[in-house]
Design a protein around this motif. Structure first.
Motif, PDB file in Angstrom:
ATOM      1  N   UNK A 141      -4.581  -9.139  -0.255  1.00  0.00           N
ATOM      2  CA  UNK A 141      -3.163  -9.822  -0.401  1.00  0.00           C
ATOM      3  C   UNK A 141      -2.452  -9.235   0.800  1.00  0.00           C
ATOM      4  N   UNK A 142      -1.476 -10.195   1.311  1.00  0.00           N
ATOM      5  CA  UNK A 142      -0.864 -10.038   2.293  1.00  0.00           C
ATOM      6  C   UNK A 142       0.871  -9.719   2.082  1.00  0.00           C
ATOM      7  N   UNK A 143       1.032  -9.665   0.731  1.00  0.00           N
ATOM      8  CA  UNK A 143       2.585  -9.384   0.198  1.00  0.00           C
ATOM      9  C   UNK A 143       2.627  -8.557  -1.028  1.00  0.00           C
ATOM     10  N   UNK A 144       1.634  -8.390  -1.783  1.00  0.00           N
ATOM     11  CA  UNK A 144       1.715  -7.809  -2.930  1.00  0.00           C
ATOM     12  C   UNK A 144       1.647  -6.137  -2.635  1.00  0.00           C
ATOM     13  N   UNK A 145       2.796  -5.251  -2.998  1.00  0.00           N
ATOM     14  CA  UNK A 145       3.097  -4.120  -2.497  1.00  0.00           C
ATOM     15  C   UNK A 145       3.120  -3.092  -3.707  1.00  0.00           C
ATOM     16  N   UNK A 159      -7.573  -5.235  -1.996  1.00  0.00           N
ATOM     17  CA  UNK A 159      -7.228  -4.808  -0.765  1.00  0.00           C
ATOM     18  C   UNK A 159      -5.975  -5.573  -0.178  1.00  0.00           C
ATOM     19  N   UNK A 160      -5.282  -5.022   0.665  1.00  0.00           N
ATOM     20  CA  UNK A 160      -4.146  -5.556   1.180  1.00  0.00           C
ATOM     21  C   UNK A 160      -3.951  -5.184   2.653  1.00  0.00           C
ATOM     22  N   UNK A 161      -3.452  -6.329   3.557  1.00  0.00           N
ATOM     23  CA  UNK A 161      -2.948  -5.922   4.794  1.00  0.00           C
ATOM     24  C   UNK A 161      -1.648  -5.691   4.926  1.00  0.00           C
ATOM     25  N   UNK A 162      -0.833  -5.598   3.840  1.00  0.00           N
ATOM     26  CA  UNK A 162       0.505  -4.946   3.777  1.00  0.00           C
ATOM     27  C   UNK A 162       0.512  -3.537   3.302  1.00  0.00           C
ATOM     28  N   UNK A 163       1.421  -2.551   3.606  1.00  0.00           N
ATOM     29  CA  UNK A 163       1.410  -1.291   2.958  1.00  0.00           C
ATOM     30  C   UNK A 163       1.928  -1.192   1.455  1.00  0.00           C
ATOM     31  N   UNK A 164       1.445  -0.496   0.586  1.00  0.00           N
ATOM     32  CA  UNK A 164       1.958  -0.386  -0.681  1.00  0.00           C
ATOM     33  C   UNK A 164       3.548   0.107  -0.485  1.00  0.00           C
ATOM     34  N   UNK A 165       4.287  -0.027  -1.516  1.00  0.00           N
ATOM     35  CA  UNK A 165       5.560   0.456  -1.591  1.00  0.00           C
ATOM     36  C   UNK A 165       5.792   1.871  -1.595  1.00  0.00           C
ATOM     37  N   UNK A 403      -7.765   3.557  -1.229  1.00  0.00           N
ATOM     38  CA  UNK A 403      -6.995   2.663  -1.794  1.00  0.00           C
ATOM     39  C   UNK A 403      -7.234   1.258  -1.435  1.00  0.00           C
ATOM     40  N   UNK A 404      -8.095   1.102  -0.298  1.00  0.00           N
ATOM     41  CA  UNK A 404      -8.129  -0.223   0.321  1.00  0.00           C
ATOM     42  C   UNK A 404      -6.754  -0.989   1.098  1.00  0.00           C
ATOM     43  N   UNK A 405      -5.821  -0.011   1.137  1.00  0.00           N
ATOM     44  CA  UNK A 405      -4.460  -0.530   1.258  1.00  0.00           C
ATOM     45  C   UNK A 405      -4.237  -0.262   2.733  1.00  0.00           C
ATOM     46  N   UNK A 406      -3.345  -0.873   3.369  1.00  0.00           N
ATOM     47  CA  UNK A 406      -2.904  -0.733   4.843  1.00  0.00           C
ATOM     48  C   UNK A 406      -2.096   0.576   4.855  1.00  0.00           C
TER      49      UNK A 406
END
Length: 777
Positions: A141-145, A159-165, A403-406
């Motif tokens: 995802x590019x926007x799901x945080x 996974x995501x290229x945007x950091x989590x909240x 987490x596979x998150x940014x």
């Protein structure tokens, strides 16, 4: 679909493994974007369509090995020759149910991708990634945080290229920190994204000096309920909002305006890209109504992660995007529906949604991951994608191995501000006022490039309604500054303490309510413990060995006079034995006087006088130790002698006097008068006998008489005569023919005048007596 074995197939399914011997492998990339809602309304369509163009551009640059933005594209190994990306666009309709229907082919041609890029909303990405994972399809995802998406037990293929909240709330906390906001209302949409973001934001704000936060969750589409819920936050002035759609922002904004929760006393900060809502000063380009822009968003801010990191990569993307022809992407409509087709006017307007940077980097991650998975025979696509590290449009792209998150510290956070153009609020624009590039606790905070402008046009943050500290003479209690009680003081001009910070005055000081400092009692005075209060000068009394001449004390207490004692408080001085002082409360300097006969001036054992105003107010007198019982001043003189007459020399009713002896009148009526006359006659007879009989007939006694007269004169000296010795002084006084030796005060008014007249009559009486004697002879 939720079977654990099937979900894990994402790593082991042959269909998702890219073999090294495939000459011309094409990776199918399904890009899920919110082109419209389920009713076909063009909601956020321009951003979605432009982001679709960006995704296609990233795929094209990978396929062309164009390293103008991602340099790694130009240096791919030969083993990746022939590897291409095929990006198709799919509409999520802004709904989890609709997105799942699209994926399984219920409403559109069936999606059969190797990887999904999307979705925008966390509420959509959550079920979509689970369902896609059951088919072995990874999701980036590019926007799901939403933080919940980091839970690998539930979302192993996400996974995501945007950091989590978890990163953005920290920046919100720092914004509250910089503005010293401690009472914050959090308004969040009631879905996965809103609940997760709000929970973390509240935790972060509570870390900052115990910030008081109140969170309400609003429904997706019920404006009446939103207004009722917002009313619960009427005690707040500072708000953070977390919305998933412009509609939710509009509903909340209208409710806030109706409830008068906007204006110079309020500050709103949104987890939203303000520039996407108000991309230019032209209201025709706005996604919100002019009412919301001018009344709700005016002077507000937005905190969000930005996919646009200033630099050559962003410049290259913007320049390349501006050259795109919308007709080249008309094929978007084949899978995404008619709303997905790009429009040239929107492309010509430039990129306004910073998430485009994350979109570009997400597709780039897919290409680089696919290349690595092709080189390494045993490596799955998801694992290869999470191992990528490169410099992208959104900054240094890398992924947390758990987490596979940014990671938050690899992204750029942006503070935006809706400001007036030239000071005129009728024309507004969005400025970037600061950036945040790290989330460590020791970071310096926001790097402000320009001042933040609030609703009133100034850069002064509104007060959050929380009293930080109180001024001198006050203390903080339940968000109010209360006056320190009388008898205490508090000198700090920034007091954060409670009532305990009001320090009691010492024993020599007092204060009224709300005093910054205690006022000292006049010199030589103090406030006794028994007073149990230090609320005014009226509590001050004199120290031991001092006396007061007034009450309340305006001047220093006076030192006790010589030959007297002072018990302090409000008592007057009392004389030592042999001395007399006026038996009245002193109004100025008190003096003692030595008496002729010490035994007549007995002096005092205890105080006998008290300041009258004190007595009127309290009904009892006090000395330096507390309440005291006064001994009347009449006891300062021997019985029969008037204490009000200086030196105790005055006669009192009911007594007659023989020289120094005061003798009580025993009789009454005619007998009393008779005895007084007899006594006086005896004295006169003694005078005549001594002078006319004894001396002429007994010359030797004349010498004795002379000696007695000398002794009478000596008795008049101020020696310390004892009471017993002075009791016989009347004999010598008779030898002096002193008529004062006898005072018949039981019957007559007797004083100086009477004694003087008697002295003048004595020669006449003597002549009369002698004449009678001669006549008788």
């Amino acid at each position: 679909a939720r079977d654990a074995t099937a979900i894990r197939a994402g790593e082991s399914s042959p269909a998702r493994r890219l073999a090294a011997d495939e000459a011309n492998a094409t990776i199918s990339v399904a890009v899920f974007l919110p082109f419209s809602n389920s009713e076909g309304q063009d909601y956020q369509g321009n951003d979605a369509r432009n982001n679709g163009v960006v995704a296609a551009m990233a795929a094209q640059q990978f396929n062309q090995r164009n390293g103008s933005i991602v340099s790694e594209f130009a240096t791919l190994p030969r083993s990746c020759d022939g590897l291409k990306l095929n990006a198709t666009m799919w509409n999520t309709f802004m709904s989890p149910e609709d997105a799942l229907s699209v994926f399984v082919g219920e409403t559109m041609p069936r999606v059969d991708p190797d990887v999904i890029v999307g979705a925008t909303f966390s509420s959509v990405s959550s079920p979509l990634s689970q369902l896609a994972g059951a088919y072995g399809v990874p999701t980036i995802s590019y926007a799901s945080t939403a933080p919940q998406l980091d839970t690998k037990d539930l979302f192993p293929n996400f996974m995501r290229t945007v950091p989590a909240d978890t990163g953005m709330p920290f920046t919100g906390r720092c914004r509250a920190d910089e503005n010293d906001w401690r009472a914050v209302g959090i308004i969040a949409v009631d879905d996965t994204f809103g609940r997760g973001y709000a929970e973390i934001l509240a935790e972060e704000l509570d870390i900052f000096q115990s910030t008081e936060t109140t969170t309400i969750l609003i429904p997706l589409n019920n404006e009446a309920v939103v207004r009722d819920l917002l009313h619960l936050l009427r005690d707040k002035r500072i708000f953070f909002t977390i919305f998933g759609s412009v509609g939710q922002l509009e509903m909340t904004g209208r409710a806030a305006i109706d409830l008068n929760m906007t204006g110079p006393d309020f500050a709103w900060t949104h987890a939203w890209d303000l520039r996407s809502l108000v991309p230019s000063p032209d209201p025709a380009t706005w996604k919100v109504s002019e009412l919301i822009a001018h009344e709700f968003l005016r002077g507000s801010g937005s905190i969000g992660v930005s996919g646009f990191v200033p630099g050559p990569r962003l410049d290259a993307l913007a320049a390349d995007f501006a050259r795109q022809d919308a007709s080249d992407y008309a094929y978007f409509a084949n899978t995404g529906g008619p709303q997905a087709a790009p429009r040239q006017a929107e492309i010509d307007g430039g990129l306004t949604d910073s998430y485009a940077g994350f979109v570009f980097d997400a597709v780039s991650t897919v290409g680089l991951g696919a290349c690595e998975a092709r080189r390494k025979r045993d490596l799955g696509l998801l694992t290869a994608m999470t191992a990528q590290k490169f410099e992208g449009v959104s900054g240094s792209v890398r992924f947390d191995p758990k987490t596979f998150s940014r990671p938050s510290d690899s992204a750029l956070y942006e503070l935006q501000n809706l400001v007036p153009i030239g000071g005129d609020w009728s024309r507004v624009e969005v400025n970037q006022t600061g950036v945040w590039t790290g989330t460590s606790a020791d970071s310096s905070g926001w790097d402000d490039s320009r001042p933040f402008i609030f609703y009133d046009g100034t850069s002064t943050p509104p007060w959050d309604g929380v009293t930080r500290s109180c001024g001198a003479g006050t203390y903080l209690w339940d968000n109010e500054c209360l006056a320190c009680p009388a008898g205490t003081s508090q000198s700090s001009s920034m007091n954060v303490g409670s009532a305990d910070s009001c320090i009691g005055c010492n024993e020599t000081a007092y204060s009224a309510s709300g005093a910054a400092e205690c006022t000292s009692c006049p010199q030589n005075s103090f406030i006794p413990v028994a007073a149990n209060a230090h609320d005014g000068i009226a509590r001050c009394v004199c120290d031991k060995d001092y006396y007061a001449t007034e009450w309340p004390l305006e001047n220093a207490c006076r030192s006790c006079p010589d030959n007297a004692r002072c018990q302090g408080g409000m008592t007057g001085p009392f004389p030592d034995e042999g001395y007399w002082l006026a038996p009245y409360p002193p109004r100025n300097h008190a003096e003692t006087y030595r008496c002729r006969y010490n035994w007549i001036c007995k002096g005092g054992k205890k105080p006998g006088t008290c300041q009258p105003l004190w007595m009127d107010a309290h009904g009892a007198c006090v000395d330096y130790e507390g309440n005291v019982t006064l001994t009347p001043p009449k006891h300062w003189c021997e019985r029969g002698w008037d204490h009000e007459t200086p030196l105790c020399a005055g006669e009192m009713d009911g007594f007659w006097y023989l020289d120094t002896q005061a003798i009580e009148c025993k009789s009454s009526g005619a007998m009393k008068d008779f005895l007084m006359v007899v006594g006086f006659a005896v004295i006169l007879i003694l005078f005549f006998s001594i002078n006319d009989i004894i001396r002429p007939q007994y010359p030797v006694l004349d010498a004795v008489l002379t000696s007695y007269q000398d002794m009478g004169i000596i008795t008049l000296y101020w020696f310390d005569w004892s009471e017993k010795l002075s009791s016989v002084f009347f004999i010598f006084r008779i030898a002096l023919f002193d008529v004062d030796v006898y005072e018949p005060t039981c019957s007559l008014e007797w004083g100086f005048n009477e004694a003087f007249r008697m002295m003048l009559l004595l020669p006449i009486l003597m002549a009369g007596v002698n004449a009678c004697g001669y006549a008788c002879k």
